[in-house]
Scaffold this active site. Structure first.
Site, PDB file in Angstrom:
ATOM      1  N   PRO A  78      -9.956   4.602   7.990  1.00  0.00           N
ATOM      2  CA  PRO A  78     -10.095   3.536   6.987  1.00  0.00           C
ATOM      3  C   PRO A  78     -10.697   2.266   7.574  1.00  0.00           C
ATOM      4  CG  PRO A  78      -7.811   3.713   7.701  1.00  0.00           C
ATOM      5  CD  PRO A  78      -8.544   4.855   8.328  1.00  0.00           C
ATOM      6  N   SER A 107      -9.382   2.733   2.676  1.00  0.00           N
ATOM      7  CA  SER A 107      -8.586   1.543   2.958  1.00  0.00           C
ATOM      8  C   SER A 107      -7.782   1.130   1.743  1.00  0.00           C
ATOM      9  CB  SER A 107      -9.492   0.392   3.383  1.00  0.00           C
ATOM     10  OG  SER A 107      -8.776  -0.826   3.435  1.00  0.00           O
ATOM     11  N   THR A 155       0.290   2.605   7.522  1.00  0.00           N
ATOM     12  CA  THR A 155      -0.061   1.898   8.753  1.00  0.00           C
ATOM     13  C   THR A 155       1.100   1.009   9.173  1.00  0.00           C
ATOM     14  OG1 THR A 155      -2.395   1.939   8.196  1.00  0.00           O
ATOM     15  CG2 THR A 155      -1.709   0.306   9.808  1.00  0.00           C
ATOM     16  N   HIS A 243      -5.056   0.587  16.460  1.00  0.00           N
ATOM     17  CA  HIS A 243      -5.797  -0.166  15.448  1.00  0.00           C
ATOM     18  C   HIS A 243      -7.164  -0.613  15.978  1.00  0.00           C
ATOM     19  CE1 HIS A 243      -4.584  -1.877  11.414  1.00  0.00           C
ATOM     20  NE2 HIS A 243      -5.803  -2.358  11.530  1.00  0.00           N
ATOM     21  N   GLY A 297     -13.731   5.158  12.898  1.00  0.00           N
ATOM     22  CA  GLY A 297     -13.785   4.068  11.936  1.00  0.00           C
ATOM     23  C   GLY A 297     -15.046   3.239  12.050  1.00  0.00           C
TER      24      GLY A 297
END
Length: 353
Positions: A78, A107, A155, A243, A297
């Site tokens: 995402p 997302s 997340t 992340h 990503g």
């Protein structure tokens, strides 16, 4: 872009295509960007022990993700504000996913309606941020399930957004049409309780499953004990992620964290990984270290910025072709054969299966 350095050309082309403030936002890491830099280097430091005297005429990279057959273990992670990269944004990304059979993770802050994404025919999961007031985002999660999302990706590494230097928030202007379109009341700063939840627990896994009826994947796990707790709480998948180096700087690389997480999960749930994966060799390495699939990503986002759907398809095809070559050269007829290609820990020789 068909040579062995396609990823370098991609970044150069995207840098020319994107406005400065968007480029910086997408490529930035947290604080001093230690985790960002280390994540890029970690995969290339792993050494492989290829098998020989194996029939690799037709290596098969196909697998299943939460029961869905896919032609490759590479999915799209995402990323938000895709419409700043290309006018069609998430729609263009979804069309690329549909064209290649790739799983797309959308997302939570997408600038495209879920129903419009579903109409592309893509197989998609929804990435979810929980807000302090869960009722603000619950309707969007329910709507995603009705629109055909196949999983929810919770997340868990973002109780607050990590500090990133040199990001010019004012340069973005009004983001109401490209950010958070499916839950405008929950966009951070607009509504009390819309800030990121700082009270997440494993109970939220069961809450999300009960709310949507969908499998829950927990994204942002770097510790084996946390992975075990997620599985015991009902998670269908554990996603090893820091992340993209955008949250806690100096976090461990996902490459370093992956083997222990995979061992803790031990086949009870699927294991995914992202972070610095740029090539088919990186994909092979991640599989060898215990991942069932990888997600990229920034790379698809930058491809979107350069050539829309066609650019994303080209990148996914290149990763697929590189993985096929890596499977052949490492003596692997299929993805299960990748286990044992690396030596984890002290032994100087690889494990055998």
């Amino acid at each position: 872009m068909g040579d062995e350095r396609w990823h370098q050309h991609l970044w150069e082309d995207a840098r020319a295509a994107l406005p400065d403030h968007v480029w910086r936002y997408v490529t930035a890491g947290a604080r001093d960007e230690v985790s960002l830099r280390e994540s890029l280097d970690a995969w290339s430091r792993v050494r492989l022990y290829p098998r020989v005297l194996r029939d690799v005429r037709r290596p098969d990279p196909a697998t299943t993700l939460l029961g869905l057959p896919v032609p490759s273990p590479v999915g799209i992670a995402p990323t938000s504000m895709q419409r700043l990269a290309h006018p069609d944004g998430e729609l263009a990304m979804a069309r690329a996913a549909a064209s290649t059979g790739t799983v797309l993770v959308v997302s939570s802050n997408a600038g495209t309606r879920f129903a419009d994404l579903a109409a592309t025919g893509a197989s998609w999961w929804l990435q979810a941020y929980a807000t302090a007031d869960r009722t603000l985002v619950a309707p969007a999660f329910e709507e995603a399930a009705r629109a055909g999302a196949r999983a929810i990706v919770l997340t868990v590494d973002t109780p607050v957004p990590g500090t990133k230097y040199d990001i010019d928030d004012l340069a973005f202007g009004d983001l109401s049409e490209v950010y958070g379109l499916n839950h405008p009341d929950a966009v951070r700063g607009r509504t009390p309780g819309a800030e990121h939840a700082q009270d997440l627990t494993v109970a939220d896994i069961a809450w999300l499953h009960g709310l949507t009826g969908l499998p829950i994947v927990v994204k942002g796990v770097l510790r084996a004990d946390d992975a075990q707790r997620c599985v015991e709480a009902g998670a269908a998948g554990v996603w090893v992620s820091n992340h993209g180096g955008r949250q806690l700087d100096r976090s461990a690389t996902t490459c370093a964290a992956l083997p222990a997480v995979g061992a803790a999960v031990s086949g009870r749930a699927e294991v995914y990984v992202d972070g610095g994966i740029r090539s088919g060799l990186d994909v092979l390495t991640a599989l060898a270290l215990g991942a069932d699939a990888v997600f990229c990503g920034r790379t698809p986002y930058l491809a979107l910025a350069t050539r829309g759907t066609e650019g994303v398809v080209e990148i996914l095809d290149l990763l697929h072709d590189e993985l096929l070559e890596a499977l052949r050269l490492s003596g692997c007829a299929g993805l299960r054969d990748t286990r044992g290609l690396v030596s984890v820990g002290a032994p100087a020789t690889p494990t055998t299966l």
